[in-house]
Scaffold this motif. Sequence first.
Motif, short mmCIF file in Angstrom:
data_model
loop_
_atom_site.label_atom_id
_atom_site.label_comp_id
_atom_site.label_asym_id
_atom_site.label_seq_id
_atom_site.Cartn_x
_atom_site.Cartn_y
_atom_site.Cartn_z
N UNK A 1 -8.83 -2.86 3.39
CA UNK A 1 -9.93 -2.45 4.28
C UNK A 1 -9.72 -3.02 5.69
N UNK A 2 -9.18 -4.22 5.78
CA UNK A 2 -8.84 -4.80 7.08
C UNK A 2 -7.73 -4.00 7.75
N UNK A 3 -6.69 -3.65 6.98
CA UNK A 3 -5.60 -2.84 7.51
C UNK A 3 -6.11 -1.50 8.04
N UNK A 4 -6.99 -0.86 7.27
CA UNK A 4 -7.55 0.43 7.69
C UNK A 4 -8.37 0.26 8.97
N UNK A 5 -9.17 -0.79 9.02
CA UNK A 5 -9.99 -1.04 10.21
C UNK A 5 -9.11 -1.22 11.44
N UNK A 6 -8.07 -2.04 11.35
CA UNK A 6 -7.17 -2.28 12.49
C UNK A 6 -6.43 -0.99 12.86
N UNK A 7 -6.01 -0.23 11.87
CA UNK A 7 -5.34 1.04 12.13
C UNK A 7 -6.24 2.01 12.89
N UNK A 8 -7.49 2.11 12.48
CA UNK A 8 -8.44 3.00 13.16
C UNK A 8 -8.68 2.52 14.59
N UNK A 9 -8.80 1.21 14.77
CA UNK A 9 -9.00 0.67 16.12
C UNK A 9 -7.78 0.95 17.01
N UNK A 10 -6.58 0.83 16.45
CA UNK A 10 -5.35 1.10 17.22
C UNK A 10 -5.29 2.57 17.62
N UNK A 11 -5.62 3.46 16.70
CA UNK A 11 -5.60 4.90 17.03
C UNK A 11 -6.64 5.21 18.10
N UNK A 12 -7.82 4.63 18.00
CA UNK A 12 -8.87 4.84 18.99
C UNK A 12 -8.44 4.31 20.35
#
Length: 107
Positions: A71-82
């Motif tokens: 869930x942390x990986x997904x959160x950071x990935x979404x923030x990077x894409x944004x």
Amino acid sequence: TAVLYDFYTEWCKVYSHVIRSLKDIEPDLLVFYNYPKQIRASIYSTNMIESFNNVIKRKAKPKAEFPTEQSLDAFIGIQAMSYNDRYFNRIHKGFGQVQDTLESYFD
């Protein structure tokens, strides 16, 4: 590179281990000098990385903790894409001046 070798000579007796380590990474240490002068500061600076890290910290703070590492990986990935979407069309300082030169590196 003359300055670097002067540094090696001056400090090799006191910091031999550090000098050996520097010599091992020397080909990669000053690679930014291969690029045009207008963009060198952007290449060796960590300002963009620090800015992104601050975004992550600010947005993660209200979450307190993440139930799983995924869930942390997904959160950071979404923030990077944004973050990438937000700044996609932004031309960083100096890059606009040397765009043709940079494109020729990849031809």
